[in-house]
Design a protein around this motif. Structure first.
Motif, PDB file in Angstrom:
ATOM      1  N   UNK A   1       0.824  -1.210   0.000  1.00 48.05           N
ATOM      2  CA  UNK A   1       0.000   0.000   0.000  1.00 48.05           C
ATOM      3  C   UNK A   1       0.856   1.257   0.000  1.00 48.05           C
ATOM      4  N   UNK A   2       1.994   1.196   0.645  1.00 50.68           N
ATOM      5  CA  UNK A   2       2.916   2.336   0.674  1.00 50.68           C
ATOM      6  C   UNK A   2       3.873   2.330  -0.512  1.00 50.68           C
ATOM      7  N   UNK A   3       3.948   1.208  -1.221  1.00 53.96           N
ATOM      8  CA  UNK A   3       4.827   1.109  -2.381  1.00 53.96           C
ATOM      9  C   UNK A   3       6.298   1.059  -2.020  1.00 53.96           C
ATOM     10  N   UNK A   4       6.615   0.459  -0.866  1.00 51.20           N
ATOM     11  CA  UNK A   4       8.020   0.398  -0.456  1.00 51.20           C
ATOM     12  C   UNK A   4       8.391  -1.005   0.008  1.00 51.20           C
ATOM     13  N   UNK A   5       9.673  -1.295  -0.102  1.00 53.79           N
ATOM     14  CA  UNK A   5      10.265  -2.481   0.482  1.00 53.79           C
ATOM     15  C   UNK A   5      11.398  -2.027   1.384  1.00 53.79           C
ATOM     16  N   UNK A   6      11.632  -2.742   2.473  1.00 48.23           N
ATOM     17  CA  UNK A   6      12.628  -2.332   3.462  1.00 48.23           C
ATOM     18  C   UNK A   6      13.502  -3.532   3.800  1.00 48.23           C
ATOM     19  N   UNK A   7      14.813  -3.315   3.771  1.00 51.74           N
ATOM     20  CA  UNK A   7      15.756  -4.406   4.007  1.00 51.74           C
ATOM     21  C   UNK A   7      16.738  -4.006   5.108  1.00 51.74           C
ATOM     22  N   UNK A   8      16.914  -4.855   6.139  1.00 53.66           N
ATOM     23  CA  UNK A   8      17.893  -4.567   7.186  1.00 53.66           C
ATOM     24  C   UNK A   8      19.263  -5.152   6.845  1.00 53.66           C
ATOM     25  N   UNK A   9      20.297  -4.456   7.295  1.00 49.36           N
ATOM     26  CA  UNK A   9      21.658  -4.969   7.087  1.00 49.36           C
ATOM     27  C   UNK A   9      22.511  -4.562   8.278  1.00 49.36           C
ATOM     28  N   UNK A  10      23.268  -5.508   8.801  1.00 50.06           N
ATOM     29  CA  UNK A  10      24.184  -5.207   9.895  1.00 50.06           C
ATOM     30  C   UNK A  10      25.396  -4.486   9.316  1.00 50.06           C
ATOM     31  N   UNK A  11      25.577  -3.209   9.683  1.00 50.56           N
ATOM     32  CA  UNK A  11      26.662  -2.417   9.093  1.00 50.56           C
ATOM     33  C   UNK A  11      27.823  -2.229  10.054  1.00 50.56           C
TER      34      UNK A  11
END
Length: 264
Positions: free
Chosen positions: A110-120
């Protein structure tokens, strides 16, 4: 094990439906890292969501929650992609590539987004927000079907351990499995988290621990390339069952929490 994306999906859904506070979401993420930060993958997404772009300093995750509220984001979905199965990520763009490397993503159609976590860095997770192309929705697996498949996977995992002769090379294999399960973080979930989801997530953790031990080499052991390939082939269906079960458990949790909030 579960993953940061699963935590974010469940807690943001609870928050968006008024069943949790924003601070509850942020507190729940702390089990994964002490510091969380957010950036957009490209300038267009950054402008649309009022988030820092790729060349700017990351923001606190509270800014992401504010962006999701403004976009009237609906319920999120957990995606656990592997090579050959990237449904829900919308083709071969940057979201696809980043999610494959991480093995996880949150999608909010619905928001048109994808979110990905990464340990930096040590105790620092960066959440990168991507534009979500028109994507085939992630496969919806009813939790009953996933639970049945996982039960079969547990039985098959035990058989596979025997077939691979793991116990002979690793006499303490049962203890290794117990230790792998015990090492998983103790997660907090919103009030009203369905017991069935929790049960399926726990069983998925147990099967994943068996897979981890079965896939590893015995200390000091040498395994031929052909044996390694055969082992990977034997374990792949079990790994797929774990992925399906985890996604189904999270989908069910989001559904139940959303329905519960809607009745109040």
């Amino acid at each position: 094990m579960s993953c940061p994306s699963a935590t974010l999906v469940v807690w943001t859904s609870a928050w968006l439906h008024g069943a949790a506070a924003a601070d509850d979401v942020l507190d729940a993420l702390q089990v994964w890292a002490e510091l969380h930060e957010v950036v957009a993958d490209d300038d267009g997404t950054a402008t649309a969501l009022d988030l820092p772009g790729p060349d700017e300093s990351p923001a606190a995750p509270a800014l992401l929650l504010a962006a999701l509220r403004r976009t009237q984001a609906g319920d999120g979905r957990l995606v656990l992609p592997v090579p050959g199965d990237v449904r829900g990520l919308g083709g071969n763009g940057p979201l696809n590539a980043c999610a494959l490397r991480a093995g996880q993503a949150v999608v909010l159609p619905d928001a048109g987004v994808g979110i990905v976590p990464r340990l930096v860095a040590d105790q620092v997770i960066r959440w990168t927000v991507f534009d979500l192309p028109s994507a085939t929705p992630p496969e919806h697996v009813p939790i009953g079907e996933a639970e049945h498949g996982l039960a079969g996977a547990m039985r098959q995992a035990a058989t596979t351990l025997v077939d691979l002769d793991v116990a002979r090379h690793r006499p303490n294999v049962r203890k290794e499995i117990e230790n792998a399960v015990a090492a998983q973080p103790r997660l907090a979930w919103p009030t009203g988290m369905p017991p069935r989801s929790l049960r399926v997530l726990q069983r998925a953790t147990e099967v994943a621990a068996i897979l981890e031990v079965a896939a590893g080499d015995a200390p000091g052991g040498a395994v031929s390339a052909s044996a390694t390939r055969a082992r990977a082939e034997a374990l792949r269906p079990l790994s797929d069952a774990v992925r399906r079960a985890r996604c189904a458990a999270i989908d069910e949790a989001v559904r139940v929490l959303s329905d519960h909030a809607g009745r109040h």
